[in-house]
Scaffold this motif. Structure first.
Motif, PDB file in Angstrom:
ATOM      1  N   ASN A   1     -83.438  35.385 -24.524  1.00  0.00           N
ATOM      2  CA  ASN A   1     -82.791  34.063 -24.632  1.00  0.00           C
ATOM      3  C   ASN A   1     -83.800  33.008 -25.057  1.00  0.00           C
ATOM      4  O   ASN A   1     -84.986  33.077 -24.729  1.00  0.00           O
ATOM      5  N   ASP A   2     -83.287  32.032 -25.829  1.00  0.00           N
ATOM      6  CA  ASP A   2     -84.136  30.964 -26.351  1.00  0.00           C
ATOM      7  C   ASP A   2     -84.142  29.827 -25.330  1.00  0.00           C
ATOM      8  O   ASP A   2     -83.210  29.020 -25.270  1.00  0.00           O
ATOM      9  N   VAL A   3     -85.212  29.768 -24.518  1.00  0.00           N
ATOM     10  CA  VAL A   3     -85.229  28.786 -23.432  1.00  0.00           C
ATOM     11  C   VAL A   3     -85.780  27.426 -23.876  1.00  0.00           C
ATOM     12  O   VAL A   3     -86.002  26.552 -23.049  1.00  0.00           O
ATOM     13  N   SER A   4     -85.967  27.260 -25.205  1.00  0.00           N
ATOM     14  CA  SER A   4     -86.335  25.915 -25.688  1.00  0.00           C
ATOM     15  C   SER A   4     -85.078  25.065 -25.865  1.00  0.00           C
ATOM     16  O   SER A   4     -85.154  23.847 -25.974  1.00  0.00           O
ATOM     17  N   ARG A   5     -83.904  25.718 -25.882  1.00  0.00           N
ATOM     18  CA  ARG A   5     -82.648  24.974 -26.063  1.00  0.00           C
ATOM     19  C   ARG A   5     -82.246  24.263 -24.778  1.00  0.00           C
ATOM     20  O   ARG A   5     -82.469  24.768 -23.689  1.00  0.00           O
ATOM     21  N   SER A   6     -81.645  23.087 -24.944  1.00  0.00           N
ATOM     22  CA  SER A   6     -81.316  22.297 -23.749  1.00  0.00           C
ATOM     23  C   SER A   6     -79.918  22.617 -23.215  1.00  0.00           C
ATOM     24  O   SER A   6     -79.510  22.076 -22.194  1.00  0.00           O
ATOM     25  N   ASP A   7     -79.170  23.510 -23.915  1.00  0.00           N
ATOM     26  CA  ASP A   7     -77.784  23.770 -23.492  1.00  0.00           C
ATOM     27  C   ASP A   7     -77.581  25.161 -22.876  1.00  0.00           C
ATOM     28  O   ASP A   7     -76.468  25.499 -22.470  1.00  0.00           O
ATOM     29  N   ILE A   8     -78.621  25.970 -22.848  1.00  0.00           N
ATOM     30  CA  ILE A   8     -78.501  27.329 -22.292  1.00  0.00           C
ATOM     31  C   ILE A   8     -79.790  27.679 -21.531  1.00  0.00           C
ATOM     32  O   ILE A   8     -80.735  26.911 -21.550  1.00  0.00           O
ATOM     33  N   GLY A   9     -79.792  28.844 -20.910  1.00  0.00           N
ATOM     34  CA  GLY A   9     -81.030  29.347 -20.291  1.00  0.00           C
ATOM     35  C   GLY A   9     -81.213  28.892 -18.864  1.00  0.00           C
ATOM     36  O   GLY A   9     -80.265  28.888 -18.072  1.00  0.00           O
ATOM     37  N   PHE A  10     -82.425  28.470 -18.533  1.00  0.00           N
ATOM     38  CA  PHE A  10     -82.766  28.105 -17.152  1.00  0.00           C
ATOM     39  C   PHE A  10     -81.792  27.083 -16.571  1.00  0.00           C
ATOM     40  O   PHE A  10     -81.573  26.017 -17.163  1.00  0.00           O
ATOM     41  N   ASP A  11     -81.217  27.407 -15.441  1.00  0.00           N
ATOM     42  CA  ASP A  11     -80.408  26.505 -14.620  1.00  0.00           C
ATOM     43  C   ASP A  11     -79.099  26.031 -15.265  1.00  0.00           C
ATOM     44  O   ASP A  11     -78.420  25.175 -14.721  1.00  0.00           O
ATOM     45  N   HIS A  12     -78.726  26.567 -16.426  1.00  0.00           N
ATOM     46  CA  HIS A  12     -77.435  26.189 -17.025  1.00  0.00           C
ATOM     47  C   HIS A  12     -76.358  27.178 -16.602  1.00  0.00           C
ATOM     48  O   HIS A  12     -76.660  28.309 -16.225  1.00  0.00           O
TER      49      HIS A  12
ATOM     50  N   GLU B   1     -76.831  32.195 -24.052  1.00  0.00           N
ATOM     51  CA  GLU B   1     -76.568  32.859 -25.331  1.00  0.00           C
ATOM     52  C   GLU B   1     -77.732  33.818 -25.505  1.00  0.00           C
ATOM     53  O   GLU B   1     -78.881  33.399 -25.354  1.00  0.00           O
ATOM     54  N   VAL B   2     -77.458  35.094 -25.749  1.00  0.00           N
ATOM     55  CA  VAL B   2     -78.550  36.064 -25.764  1.00  0.00           C
ATOM     56  C   VAL B   2     -78.492  36.982 -26.971  1.00  0.00           C
ATOM     57  O   VAL B   2     -77.442  37.144 -27.597  1.00  0.00           O
ATOM     58  N   ARG B   3     -79.619  37.572 -27.264  1.00  0.00           N
ATOM     59  CA  ARG B   3     -79.697  38.594 -28.305  1.00  0.00           C
ATOM     60  C   ARG B   3     -80.169  39.895 -27.653  1.00  0.00           C
ATOM     61  O   ARG B   3     -81.139  39.886 -26.889  1.00  0.00           O
ATOM     62  N   LEU B   4     -79.480  40.980 -27.952  1.00  0.00           N
ATOM     63  CA  LEU B   4     -79.843  42.274 -27.370  1.00  0.00           C
ATOM     64  C   LEU B   4     -80.638  43.075 -28.382  1.00  0.00           C
ATOM     65  O   LEU B   4     -80.247  43.189 -29.543  1.00  0.00           O
ATOM     66  N   PHE B   5     -81.749  43.647 -27.914  1.00  0.00           N
ATOM     67  CA  PHE B   5     -82.591  44.518 -28.744  1.00  0.00           C
ATOM     68  C   PHE B   5     -82.620  45.889 -28.075  1.00  0.00           C
ATOM     69  O   PHE B   5     -83.120  46.023 -26.958  1.00  0.00           O
ATOM     70  N   PHE B   6     -82.047  46.882 -28.739  1.00  0.00           N
ATOM     71  CA  PHE B   6     -82.009  48.237 -28.177  1.00  0.00           C
ATOM     72  C   PHE B   6     -83.225  49.029 -28.660  1.00  0.00           C
ATOM     73  O   PHE B   6     -83.751  48.784 -29.754  1.00  0.00           O
ATOM     74  N   ALA B   7     -83.619  50.042 -27.854  1.00  0.00           N
ATOM     75  CA  ALA B   7     -84.809  50.838 -28.182  1.00  0.00           C
ATOM     76  C   ALA B   7     -84.653  51.573 -29.515  1.00  0.00           C
ATOM     77  O   ALA B   7     -85.648  51.835 -30.192  1.00  0.00           O
ATOM     78  N   ASP B   8     -83.405  51.897 -29.891  1.00  0.00           N
ATOM     79  CA  ASP B   8     -83.210  52.615 -31.163  1.00  0.00           C
ATOM     80  C   ASP B   8     -83.144  51.679 -32.370  1.00  0.00           C
ATOM     81  O   ASP B   8     -82.833  52.109 -33.471  1.00  0.00           O
ATOM     82  N   GLY B   9     -83.415  50.394 -32.163  1.00  0.00           N
ATOM     83  CA  GLY B   9     -83.481  49.454 -33.284  1.00  0.00           C
ATOM     84  C   GLY B   9     -82.210  48.639 -33.490  1.00  0.00           C
ATOM     85  O   GLY B   9     -82.207  47.651 -34.231  1.00  0.00           O
ATOM     86  N   ARG B  10     -81.112  49.019 -32.816  1.00  0.00           N
ATOM     87  CA  ARG B  10     -79.883  48.228 -32.961  1.00  0.00           C
ATOM     88  C   ARG B  10     -80.079  46.844 -32.341  1.00  0.00           C
ATOM     89  O   ARG B  10     -80.852  46.683 -31.399  1.00  0.00           O
ATOM     90  N   ARG B  11     -79.332  45.885 -32.873  1.00  0.00           N
ATOM     91  CA  ARG B  11     -79.373  44.524 -32.318  1.00  0.00           C
ATOM     92  C   ARG B  11     -77.959  43.995 -32.177  1.00  0.00           C
ATOM     93  O   ARG B  11     -77.079  44.405 -32.928  1.00  0.00           O
ATOM     94  N   GLU B  12     -77.771  43.113 -31.207  1.00  0.00           N
ATOM     95  CA  GLU B  12     -76.433  42.547 -31.001  1.00  0.00           C
ATOM     96  C   GLU B  12     -76.572  41.112 -30.518  1.00  0.00           C
ATOM     97  O   GLU B  12     -77.441  40.827 -29.696  1.00  0.00           O
ATOM     98  N   GLU B  13     -75.732  40.240 -31.054  1.00  0.00           N
ATOM     99  CA  GLU B  13     -75.757  38.837 -30.619  1.00  0.00           C
ATOM    100  C   GLU B  13     -74.622  38.611 -29.633  1.00  0.00           C
ATOM    101  O   GLU B  13     -73.500  39.047 -29.888  1.00  0.00           O
TER     102      GLU B  13
ATOM    103  N   ARG C   1     -72.840  31.941 -27.248  1.00  0.00           N
ATOM    104  CA  ARG C   1     -72.858  31.084 -26.066  1.00  0.00           C
ATOM    105  C   ARG C   1     -71.566  31.203 -25.250  1.00  0.00           C
ATOM    106  O   ARG C   1     -70.473  31.110 -25.791  1.00  0.00           O
ATOM    107  N   ALA C   2     -71.713  31.415 -23.964  1.00  0.00           N
ATOM    108  CA  ALA C   2     -70.555  31.531 -23.053  1.00  0.00           C
ATOM    109  C   ALA C   2     -71.048  31.351 -21.624  1.00  0.00           C
ATOM    110  O   ALA C   2     -72.254  31.284 -21.370  1.00  0.00           O
TER     111      ALA C   2
END
Ligand code: PMT
Length: 210
Positions: free
Chosen positions: A162-173, A177-189, A192-193
């Motif tokens: 997660n991008d914790v530089s954003r003021s609308d998500i992350g710590f204490d919100h 909004e996250v990005r998933l990185f799988f060990a086999d190289g797949r990625r998934e977005e 925000r929710a």
């Protein structure tokens, strides 16, 4: 299945009344614990100090410092099938904790910090965990590169960034909004929710990858 989930911040003592910590509220980790329980899994929640009510059906171990969290994870991970490291563990602690409250006698006070144990980084090597391992990455820059590097270096099956530089998500919100990185190289977005919804999608991704 048995889930071990870490959540919340750690507190590293400076003296009997002060500590070093961060803004983690525990909301993301607790949402993952709630979600795993509602999917019928057993959950052991290892939590730093937060003001949330822990889920009723979880086994809960409350800790304060990174070294206490390290010991609790080391003890409990043996029986876990899936381990999710969502806690915002302090990377440094005060080298010498003052026994008495520090007085403000001088204009400057220098505190020497030393590294805390890397809990996630110890799971494959020191704890010999061979289950499904999920790390988080809280980044303020170079999210893609840092997340991919953490995934590889710590032996994770999945890295949630997660991008914790954003003021609308992350710590204490309430939202993330996250990005998933799988060990086999797949990625998934995961857009925000509410953290409950994000947790459900992370857990579905884990189930799909098992
Ligand atoms: O608690 P909330 O307010 O809901 O906020 C959620 C969150 C922003 C804290 C969460 O989504 C998140 O990003 N958690 C990870 C925070 C973090 O410490 O990231 P990191 O990139 O510094 O650490 C990487 C990984 O190593 C994490 O899985 C962390 O738990 C783990 N770690 C870090 C240091 C350490 N000494 N031991 C560890 O195990």
């Amino acid at each position: 299945m048995r889930f071990l989930i870490t959540a919340g911040p750690t507190r590293e003592p400076i003296d009997p009344v002060r500590f070093l910590s961060n803004r983690s509220s525990g909301k993301m980790g607790y949402a993952l614990a709630d979600g795993a329980l509602s999917m019928g899994h057993e959950v052991h929640l290892i939590t730093g100090p937060v003001s949330l009510e822990p889920p009723h059906d979880a086994v809960v171990t409350a800790v304060e410092s990174a070294s206490e969290m390290f010991e609790a994870v080391k003890r409990e991970i043996k029986t876990a099938d899936v381990a999710i490291f969502c806690a915002a563990v302090s990377d440094y602690r005060i080298e010498e904790v003052a026994e008495e409250k520090i007085k403000k006698n001088d204009d400057e006070l220098v505190l020497r910090l030393v590294k805390t144990p890397d809990i996630l980084g110890s799971t494959r090597t020191e704890f010999n965990f061979d289950g499904y391992l999920v790390g988080f990455a809280a980044e303020t820059e170079n999210l893609e590169a840092n997340a991919a590097e953490k995934l590889r270096r710590k032996g994770c099956n999945l890295l949630v960034a997660n991008d914790v530089s954003r003021s609308d998500i992350g710590f204490d919100h309430n939202e993330n909004e996250v990005r998933l990185f799988f060990a086999d190289g797949r990625r998934e977005e995961i857009p925000r929710a509410e953290k409950g919804e994000i947790a459900a999608k992370i857990l579905a991704a884990i189930e799909g990858d098992l």
